[in-house]
Motif scaffolding. Structure first.
Motif: not given
Length: 503
Positions: A365-372
């Motif tokens: 979730v953190w990885t995808r959230w940072m990208d977004m």
């Protein structure tokens, strides 16, 4: 069949392992050689359905699920970014905290509530799915992304087939030619939800990059999860039946029933004119030759409590939950053995937190959230594309567990810090907080106290030692100490020396 017969014959000749023999003691032990995926495909849905039934209807099962989820998540497993720039880190943490309230696509809880629900589902059904939902900018979210939780039943166990080319679908999961997960084939509606009309049996293909599959595999090559209740369903259900039988027996024993018998009734086939009713304190006169008997109901005796205790111990061992958390009974153990059980339980929980919750859920979730967040312009991180790994570096901090005697644990922790056995940063991280943020809050409080002329530090505490910072009252105390030292020096100077005694 021929191979099995050959193995049995060879084993009987060679011997060596009683566990592989077919003698009298092991004759009825016929273990399946099927792989865990085959067993889950055949029985997984039934086990999950029975586990859910037990949690809805059995207090011990419901207590075990809550105890597990509360210990795994608590107030939430929270991130602490490792960005060196303090201003960027603080801005990123504030943005994350604002988004956590918007994380749930259903709007029922925040991100930490989703963590707790995920822990419950993994314990109950063996797995759970989170679908990443990308939102439009006009939706007004802090970061245009939300999470939709899907239960295990939404991915059909019986969907297995070979696809054109080198791919295949196994238990609802699509794989490519080299075994990578490329998609999940979810049902459009829950197969047991009769309140959702239409779309029954229809599936939708969702790319694996949009799905977070959370499970705790117990065997190599396992594709789908299996409920923690698998080893406890039989004993929980049969113990429930036994308890119901005991309650009915007690209910029957509590009823006062009488039978009136007569050796030679004059009109045996005629019903009695009036039923005989007995009231408290009443004296009843019977006809000559009649007597009254009451049925005898056997008591449970002294075996009920030990049997319950031993059975619940077996259930607790199967679920991996201590007896006290399973039953709420705190009278069976003292402080020492209760603490030993808690230490072992919390080691299991810690392993689950880091290998399942953090690795599979939080980091994804953190990885995808940072990208977004970067793509949507919610935060500016220079060089994010070229140095993405550095910006993504993050520690995940579970909630600290409180002991029965926190004063002793706090004293022991202070001694460890003063002896150099651990750092303040480590101690604060173990409590689920970020050390830099705590230090900034403490500095702000010290500044505010100095402006208001306050000092709430305990006298003699490490905070008042050298390097702890001067409070508003420190200068006055130092002046008084110097004055007292000067007065003592004057007294010593005025005092005449004592003459030496003659020998």
């Amino acid at each position: 069949m021929v191979l099995d017969a050959f193995r049995a014959r060879l084993g009987s000749i060679i011997g060596g392992f009683d566990a592989a023999q077919s003698h009298r003691r092991m004759r009825g032990f016929r273990a399946s050689r099927a792989h865990v995926n085959t067993l889950i495909a055949a029985s997984g849905e039934t086990i999950t359905a029975r586990a859910r039934w037990l949690v809805r209807n059995n207090g011990y099962a419901a207590n075990a699920v809550d105890a597990f989820a509360n210990h795994v998540v608590g107030d939430g497993i929270k991130p602490s970014s490792k960005i060196a720039d303090a201003a960027k880190k603080e801005a990123l943490q504030k943005l994350w905290l604002a988004w956590t309230d918007e994380a749930d696509a259903e709007g029922l809880t925040d991100f930490f509530g989703l963590q707790r629900r995920a822990a419950r589902e993994v314990f109950l059904a063996g797995e759970v799915f989170l679908r990443i939902r990308t939102r439009r900018p006009e939706d007004g979210l802090t970061v245009p992304m939300q999470l939709q939780m899907l239960p295990s039943e939404m991915l059909p166990q019986d969907m297995t087939r070979v696809l054109p080319g080198a791919g295949s679908i196994r238990q609802g999961i699509e794989f490519d030619g080299i075994g990578r997960r490329v998609a999940y084939h979810f049902l459009r509606r829950h197969p047991g939800d009769m309140t959702d009309p239409g779309l029954a049996g229809e599936t939708v293909r969702v790319p694996a990059s949009e799905v977070i599959h959370i499970l705790d595999p117990v065997e190599a090559g396992q594709l789908r999860g299996v409920s923690r209740f698998a080893a406890a369903v039989v004993k929980l259900f049969t113990l429930d039946l036994y308890d119901d039988a005991e309650l009915e027996r007690k209910k029957t024993a509590a009823m006062f029933a009488m039978f009136i018998t007569s050796p030679a009734p004059e009109t045996a086939l005629d019903p009695a004119e009036d039923d005989l009713e007995v009231e408290p304190g009443q004296v009843v006169r019977l006809d000559p030759g009649e007597n009254v008997t009451t049925p005898s109901t056997p008591d449970s005796g002294s075996t009920y409590e030990p049997f319950q205790y031993r059975t619940l111990l077996q259930i607790g061992a199967a679920l991996g939950v201590p007896y006290g958390y399973l039953t709420g009974d705190t009278a069976k153990g003292n402080f020492s053995n209760t603490r030993i059980a808690l230490v072992d339980f919390r080691r299991r929980i810690s392993a689950f937190q880091h290998s399942v919750m953090v690795y599979q859920l939080c980091r994804a979730v953190w990885t995808r959230w940072m990208d977004m967040a970067v793509l949507a312009g919610a935060i500016d991180l220079p060089g994010y594309v070229t140095d993405r790994r550095t910006w993504l570096a993050c520690d995940w901090l579970p909630t600290k567990w409180d002991w029965i005697d926190p004063a002793k644990d706090a004293s022991a922790e202070i001694l460890q810090i003063e002896a150099g056995l651990k750092s303040r940063t480590q101690a604060i991280a173990e409590r689920g907080y970020d050390a830099e943020q705590v230090d900034r809050e403490i500095a702000a409080e010290r500044k505010r106290e100095a402006e208001l002329g306050l000092d709430f530090r305990r006298p003699g505490s490490p905070a008042q030692a050298a390097g702890g910072g001067a409070g508003p009252g420190d200068a006055e105390r130092q002046r008084q100490d110097q004055q007292e030292e000067g007065n003592q020096d004057d007294v010593d100077e005025d005092r005449e020396p004592r003459p030496a005694e003659e020998g």
